[in-house]
Design an enzyme around this catalytic site. Structure first.
Site, PDB file in Angstrom:
ATOM      1  N   THR A   1     -71.039  51.694 103.710  1.00 36.66           N
ATOM      2  CA  THR A   1     -70.658  50.306 103.468  1.00 36.66           C
ATOM      3  C   THR A   1     -71.841  49.494 102.955  1.00 36.66           C
ATOM      4  O   THR A   1     -71.683  48.605 102.118  1.00 36.66           O
ATOM      5  CB  THR A   1     -70.100  49.673 104.754  1.00 36.66           C
ATOM      6  OG1 THR A   1     -69.061  50.521 105.272  1.00 36.66           O
ATOM      7  CG2 THR A   1     -69.528  48.293 104.489  1.00 36.66           C
ATOM      8  N   GLU A   2     -73.038  49.809 103.438  1.00 39.50           N
ATOM      9  CA  GLU A   2     -74.228  49.078 103.019  1.00 39.50           C
ATOM     10  C   GLU A   2     -74.691  49.470 101.612  1.00 39.50           C
ATOM     11  O   GLU A   2     -75.001  48.606 100.799  1.00 39.50           O
ATOM     12  CB  GLU A   2     -75.378  49.319 104.009  1.00 39.50           C
ATOM     13  CG  GLU A   2     -75.275  48.538 105.304  1.00 39.50           C
ATOM     14  CD  GLU A   2     -75.607  47.065 105.111  1.00 39.50           C
ATOM     15  OE1 GLU A   2     -75.976  46.671 104.000  1.00 39.50           O
ATOM     16  OE2 GLU A   2     -75.492  46.309 106.081  1.00 39.50           O
TER      17      GLU A   2
END
Length: 459
Positions: free
Chosen positions: A310-311
């Site tokens: 997600t990052e």
């Protein structure tokens, strides 16, 4: 966007954000000018919390006006002391009382203030625009707003729409929303997501939000131009001249352009795509590192993998709009506080090791959240936003009768409301404005992807 280091940094942010009603600036006089300020060695800058001026992101101070003020103060060879106040009127009052030297904010140029202020720096032209989705059906003329539903918050946007409706002879269906629960940026998000079709914002706010939502059309102007700029007292003409000179000489500098690009152009929502096929029993090229370091924080390695996806989309070379680097997208100050050597921020193992160390410190900060599954959500939220904004949301939840130790439908509700003045200016909030939508979605996305990984790949 460490216990001792982290809380030292939070303390610094709180110190920066002291309202002008507290301690006065060095001298505290209303008639000082640049020579006295230089002798003092410190320029006291007044601004306000907003997406365009100043905010705290992942524990670091940010904002377009904040960065420009930093550059200007540095050019004078001075230190900057920042005071964050609630609104333009309070800024002017603090300035005239000698509790600040310079307003670094797009302050409206009005006849009422011209008698006591010198407007200086770059003169910005602002106006209100219709925010809508791009496409063939986008309205191109104000007359096309007739028979359309436009949602706005109370205040200047509503007042302008009412006047425009009168000018057109009626027909615009104006919906006044509850300002306590929906901010202008919330309404823009709803436009982007297709929940409503139209709202109104200043062109500056609209431009920043377009970097989050590429499907927005913000071209239709619905108000007259309003001039705005920085300001100093009438008794500080030399400081005004310095600000004018600096803006004129630096408006085309690499630093100035980089700041403008960071806030008004760079995409804030990087596209994610699958790296490897989960069905092959592998999530990424870094699975062994996730297994190795997840043990240190008591996490399932697949949860750590979901956070990293997600990052950074498992791309160790990515650099965010805010300057976060590496697989775990640590901000520079945080990365170095976690022991990552300078120049190694994008090394995969160093990034994961530093990120896990940061998570361990966040677990300690939120140790009072007894339920471990709940604690994970608080840690994820703090990893994305910075711990200060999450503790603010917890304080708001407690104040309004919600459970400060439960995330969903309790604290997450108040992280969403932290972009609303009614809430981020609440006395229980210590960290000011924050765009909570990103954090709300981050927690949901990481938890959902972790569940998917757990179903596809057995321990």
């Amino acid at each position: 966007m460490k216990t001792v280091v982290f809380w030292s940094w939070i303390g610094l942010i709180c110190w920066l954000s002291v309202a002008c009603s507290g301690r006065q600036s060095a001298g505290g006089e209303a008639n000082v000018d640049l020579p006295v300020i230089k002798e003092r060695g410190e320029l006291v800058v007044l601004t306000a919390n907003s997406s365009t001026s100043y905010f705290n992101y992942r524990g670091e101070p940010m904002g377009f006006q904040y960065e420009l003020a930093q550059q200007f103060v540095h050019s004078l060879g001075l230190k900057m002391k920042l005071k964050v106040v609630n609104n333009p009127s309070e800024m002017v009052r603090c300035l005239l009382e000698g509790k600040g030297d310079l307003i670094a904010y797009n302050l409206d140029i009005t006849q009422a203030w011209k008698d006591s202020l010198i407007y200086c720096g770059e003169e910005n032209i602002t106006h209100q625009v219709v925010v809508q989705r791009r496409g063939r059906d986008a309205v191109k003329d104000v007359t096309q707003l007739i028979d359309k539903d436009v949602y706005v918050s109370p205040g200047k946007y509503y007042e302008r729409l009412v006047h425009l409706n009168e000018e057109l002879g009626g027909g615009i269906r104006i919906h006044l929303v509850d300002a306590d629960s929906l901010s202008t940026e919330d309404l823009i998000t709803q436009v982007a997501e297709g929940k409503i079709d139209y709202t109104v914002a200043t062109n500056e706010v609209a431009k920043i939000n377009r970097t989050y939502y590429s499907n927005l059309d913000i071209r239709l102007v619905v108000s007259f131009d309003q001039r705005a700029s920085w300001a100093v007292r009438k008794t500080s003409p030399l400081l005004a001249q310095a600000a004018d000179k600096w803006h004129k000489e630096n408006i085309n500098s690499p630093e100035f352009k980089a700041s403008a690009r960071r806030y008004f152009e760079l995409n804030k929502q990087p596209v994610h795509g699958s790296i490897l096929s989960v069905k092959d029993g592998k999530i990424s090229h870094y699975d062994d590192l996730f297994r190795k370091y997840a043990k240190e924080i008591g996490w399932d390695w697949r949860l750590l993998a979901a956070l990293v996806y997600t990052e950074s989309n498992f791309n160790p070379d990515v650099v965010s709009w805010a300057g976060a680097k590496g697989l775990m997208q640590l901000m520079p100050v945080t990365a170095h506080a976690m022991g990552i050597p300078r120049g190694k921020e994008q090394d995969p193992e160093e990034s994961i090791k530093g990120g896990v160390k940061y998570i361990a410190q966040l677990q300690n900060i939120f140790r009072k959240v007894d339920d471990k599954d709940e604690q994970v959500k608080f840690v994820l939220a703090a990893y994305n936003a910075g711990a200060g904004h999450i503790t603010d949301a917890m304080a708001l939840a407690k104040k309004y009768g919600k459970d400060p130790y439960r995330w969903e439908h309790h604290v997450d509700h108040y992280i969403l409301l932290k972009s609303n003045e009614e809430y981020y200016q609440d006395p229980v909030c210590k960290n000011g404005y924050f765009r909570g939508t990103e954090t709300y979605n981050f927690v949901r996305d990481v938890m959902g992807r972790a569940d998917l990984y757990k179903k596809k790949i057995k321990r």
